[in-house]
Design a protein around this motif. Structure first.
Motif, PDB file in Angstrom:
ATOM      1  N   ARG A 229      20.226 -49.099  -0.207  1.00 44.48           N
ATOM      2  CA  ARG A 229      21.635 -48.600   0.498  1.00 44.48           C
ATOM      3  C   ARG A 229      22.727 -48.262  -0.418  1.00 44.48           C
ATOM      4  O   ARG A 229      23.033 -48.943  -1.200  1.00 44.48           O
ATOM      5  N   LEU A 230      22.427 -47.136   0.712  1.00 41.35           N
ATOM      6  CA  LEU A 230      24.143 -46.562  -0.203  1.00 41.35           C
ATOM      7  C   LEU A 230      25.330 -46.980   0.416  1.00 41.35           C
ATOM      8  O   LEU A 230      24.844 -47.373   1.515  1.00 41.35           O
ATOM      9  N   PRO A 231      26.182 -46.764   0.004  1.00 49.06           N
ATOM     10  CA  PRO A 231      28.292 -47.132   0.090  1.00 49.06           C
ATOM     11  C   PRO A 231      28.272 -46.318   1.572  1.00 49.06           C
ATOM     12  O   PRO A 231      28.499 -44.439   0.753  1.00 49.06           O
ATOM     13  N   LYS A 232      28.915 -46.546   1.949  1.00 54.04           N
ATOM     14  CA  LYS A 232      29.029 -45.235   3.703  1.00 54.04           C
ATOM     15  C   LYS A 232      30.256 -44.892   2.762  1.00 54.04           C
ATOM     16  O   LYS A 232      30.808 -45.042   1.522  1.00 54.04           O
ATOM     17  N   ASN A 233      30.659 -43.530   2.756  1.00 54.60           N
ATOM     18  CA  ASN A 233      31.736 -41.923   2.526  1.00 54.60           C
ATOM     19  C   ASN A 233      32.478 -42.275   3.154  1.00 54.60           C
ATOM     20  O   ASN A 233      33.639 -41.656   3.246  1.00 54.60           O
ATOM     21  N   PHE A 234      33.181 -42.734   5.000  1.00 53.54           N
ATOM     22  CA  PHE A 234      33.537 -42.333   6.018  1.00 53.54           C
ATOM     23  C   PHE A 234      33.426 -42.983   6.979  1.00 53.54           C
ATOM     24  O   PHE A 234      32.572 -43.402   7.756  1.00 53.54           O
ATOM     25  N   ALA A 235      34.673 -43.060   7.335  1.00 56.53           N
ATOM     26  CA  ALA A 235      35.252 -44.214   8.506  1.00 56.53           C
ATOM     27  C   ALA A 235      36.354 -43.575   9.702  1.00 56.53           C
ATOM     28  O   ALA A 235      37.522 -43.682   9.446  1.00 56.53           O
ATOM     29  N   SER A 236      35.634 -41.926  10.451  1.00 56.57           N
ATOM     30  CA  SER A 236      36.408 -42.025  10.975  1.00 56.57           C
ATOM     31  C   SER A 236      37.790 -41.389  10.650  1.00 56.57           C
ATOM     32  O   SER A 236      39.049 -42.036  11.562  1.00 56.57           O
ATOM     33  N   LEU A 394      38.263 -37.347  16.926  1.00 57.00           N
ATOM     34  CA  LEU A 394      38.958 -38.685  17.122  1.00 57.00           C
ATOM     35  C   LEU A 394      38.973 -39.338  18.092  1.00 57.00           C
ATOM     36  O   LEU A 394      39.253 -40.387  18.501  1.00 57.00           O
ATOM     37  N   PHE A 395      37.627 -39.342  19.063  1.00 56.79           N
ATOM     38  CA  PHE A 395      37.375 -40.353  20.504  1.00 56.79           C
ATOM     39  C   PHE A 395      35.573 -40.881  20.072  1.00 56.79           C
ATOM     40  O   PHE A 395      35.430 -41.588  21.149  1.00 56.79           O
ATOM     41  N   MET A 396      35.146 -40.038  19.468  1.00 60.19           N
ATOM     42  CA  MET A 396      34.081 -40.967  19.180  1.00 60.19           C
ATOM     43  C   MET A 396      33.410 -41.942  18.202  1.00 60.19           C
ATOM     44  O   MET A 396      34.053 -41.417  17.202  1.00 60.19           O
ATOM     45  N   PRO A 397      32.835 -42.465  18.398  1.00 53.48           N
ATOM     46  CA  PRO A 397      32.116 -42.963  17.610  1.00 53.48           C
ATOM     47  C   PRO A 397      31.677 -42.659  16.545  1.00 53.48           C
ATOM     48  O   PRO A 397      31.138 -40.774  16.505  1.00 53.48           O
ATOM     49  N   ASN A 398      32.182 -42.736  14.909  1.00 55.80           N
ATOM     50  CA  ASN A 398      30.887 -42.249  13.507  1.00 55.80           C
ATOM     51  C   ASN A 398      29.567 -42.613  13.373  1.00 55.80           C
ATOM     52  O   ASN A 398      29.474 -42.943  14.766  1.00 55.80           O
ATOM     53  N   SER A 399      29.528 -42.208  12.260  1.00 60.10           N
ATOM     54  CA  SER A 399      28.172 -41.978  12.506  1.00 60.10           C
ATOM     55  C   SER A 399      26.912 -43.088  12.207  1.00 60.10           C
ATOM     56  O   SER A 399      26.362 -43.865  12.969  1.00 60.10           O
ATOM     57  N   MET A 400      28.197 -44.128  11.345  1.00 57.65           N
ATOM     58  CA  MET A 400      28.286 -45.921  11.079  1.00 57.65           C
ATOM     59  C   MET A 400      27.344 -46.703  12.682  1.00 57.65           C
ATOM     60  O   MET A 400      26.801 -47.331  12.599  1.00 57.65           O
ATOM     61  N   ALA A 401      28.615 -46.082  13.399  1.00 59.09           N
ATOM     62  CA  ALA A 401      29.022 -46.745  14.356  1.00 59.09           C
ATOM     63  C   ALA A 401      27.786 -46.408  15.562  1.00 59.09           C
ATOM     64  O   ALA A 401      26.972 -47.401  15.648  1.00 59.09           O
ATOM     65  N   TRP A 402      27.331 -45.382  15.455  1.00 63.94           N
ATOM     66  CA  TRP A 402      25.611 -44.660  16.365  1.00 63.94           C
ATOM     67  C   TRP A 402      25.308 -45.170  15.487  1.00 63.94           C
ATOM     68  O   TRP A 402      23.721 -45.834  16.392  1.00 63.94           O
ATOM     69  N   ALA A 403      24.762 -45.919  14.030  1.00 62.33           N
ATOM     70  CA  ALA A 403      23.537 -46.085  13.840  1.00 62.33           C
ATOM     71  C   ALA A 403      23.638 -47.490  14.393  1.00 62.33           C
ATOM     72  O   ALA A 403      22.568 -48.479  14.501  1.00 62.33           O
TER      73      ALA A 403
END
Length: 443
Positions: A229-236, A394-403
């Motif tokens: 597990r690597l740390p996430k790098n972006f959060a919208s 601006l409005f969609m969930p980011n990658s980690m939220a989708w995951a």
């Protein structure tokens, strides 16, 4: 669980070196030498002598400075710098140098221990994040390497999802925006108007985000396929309501590195307002310089430093607070305009683009509005792509939220369907589109 991780660690380490060598095998000894030197030096830091730490930091910065900044620092001197400076920038040197500096500081502070040379070698060279991050701390990765085994089914599923999503961000959005961004930044200086500059910052900000966050998704996904597990790098980040929140969401591992190893040692916010503002500005200036050897990168860092300084002064001295939506809008526009020097080729180029703001004509922004109003845009049209990409960030969930959502058992079918659909589209894009390098390979 697999009970003999050292063979897997060795195989991953060897594979990572092969991966790096494919780019330029002549630079592989440089990477190996850096790894060996820092591992050897870490063995002396337990003595508590700060001189060993200063030696390690200085040696790492000297290596980075020679390959990345020698031409920049020698350019003002009356010498032909090109004859005495390196011609090739080693891939990922900024990332593996920062990781090893953080490792030496953490060993000196007693936060982590050196561990085995196999674990340390893989920590530095692990191929998913070697060339463009995320920046990983030894203290976070070592426990995983010590217990390394076969990935779980959940890790495989999430890893494939993030890998495919990252590819889609890169190939479908960033690469389709690249020719348009190049066009905007190659316009003659005399013809640039306000609408051109606004579009230049906006389009490049989107291209960079989808390129770099796409790579980060791919790196995290690839690592999960090996049970790491690597740390996430972006959060919208473009939803941030102020510039401080933006830096808490953008390139998060670099932001934490700058905070822990530069901003806080400079005094942080603990020694009064002047020291606080000084620490912010110096941190962002050096953060800008880390991205590239050019005055335009210093300007970019200075702009963000000035925005952070203004935010602190505003919060401390003025009681009025902007509504969240207004703060988000101001931050979005400010960040996009600040990307201009990051993409510009020089200070003169930057000045030409910013000077265009004083000449109010719609320019490229008007072309976008006209195309949208006439409904003549195709799916690959840069104007439509910019609008869709903006709505996504601006409005969609980011990658980690989708995951997280699709990683729940009731959604396994949809996760597989999404991965399959994305892969089909990505394969077609790989056939149809010209190859575009990841932008952060340059930094």
């Amino acid at each position: 669980m697999y009970q003999e991780p050292r063979y897997l660690v060795g195989w991953l380490g060897f594979s990572s070196l092969v991966f790096y060598g494919f780019w330029d095998i002549s630079l592989l000894p440089l990477l190996l030498g850096s790894v060996a030197f820092n591992y050897w030096l870490a063995g002396h830091l337990a003595s508590g002598r700060r001189s060993w730490l200063w030696l390690g930091v200085a040696a790492n910065l000297a290596l980075l400075g020679w390959f990345k900044y020698a031409l920049f620092f020698l350019s003002p001197l009356p010498v032909d710098a090109s004859r005495i400076t390196p011609l090739v920038l080693p891939l990922g040197i900024s990332f593996f140098t920062f990781q090893q500096i953080a490792f030496l500081v953490d060993v000196y502070r007693g936060i982590t221990q050196r561990g085995s040379w196999q674990h340390y070698g893989l920590f530095v060279t692990f191929f998913p994040q070697l060339v463009a991050g995320p920046i990983v701390h030894h203290r976070d990765l070592l426990p995983q390497l010590a217990m390394l085994g076969a990935p779980t089914s959940s890790q495989l599923q999430t890893g494939l999802f993030l890998l495919s999503l990252g590819l889609a961000k890169k190939l479908l959005v960033a690469d389709n925006l690249a020719p348009y961004v190049d066009q905007l930044y190659s316009a003659p200086a005399a013809s640039i108007v306000a609408g051109d500059t606004l579009m230049a910052g906006w389009a490049y900000g989107l291209q960079l985000y989808f390129d770099f966050s796409g790579y980060a998704d791919m790196a995290i996904g690839l690592a999960l396929l090996f049970g790491i597990r690597l740390p996430k790098n972006f959060a919208s980040p473009y939803r941030a309501h102020n510039i401080q929140a933006f830096w808490q969401r953008w390139h998060m591992t670099l932001s934490r590195f700058l905070r822990d190893y530069l901003y806080i040692p400079l005094g942080g916010s603990r020694h009064g307002l002047p020291r606080h503002l000084f620490a912010l500005m110096v941190t962002m200036l050096l953060g800008g310089l880390w991205h590239g050897a050019g005055w335009q990168f210093l300007l970019w860092g200075g702009l963000h430093g000035a925005l952070l300084v203004w935010l602190v002064v505003w919060q401390r001295c003025i009681g009025f607070r902007l509504p969240t939506w207004a703060g988000g809008g101001v931050t979005f526009v400010g960040v996009m305009l600040a990307w201009v020097p990051f993409r510009a080729t020089s200070l003169e180029h930057t000045w030409a683009l910013y000077s265009g703001l004083s000449v109010w004509h719609w320019g490229a922004l008007g072309d976008l509005a006209t195309g949208l109003s006439q409904g003549v845009m195709t799916l690959r049209s840069p104007g439509l792509l910019i609008v869709v990409a903006t709505l996504i960030v601006l409005f969609m969930p980011n990658s980690m939220a989708w995951a997280r959502r699709l990683g729940q058992p009731p959604h396994y079918f949809w996760q597989g369907a999404v991965v399959g659909g994305i892969i089909l589209v990505v394969i077609k894009a790989m056939v149809d589109l010209p190859s575009q390098a990841f932008l952060y390979f340059n930094f």
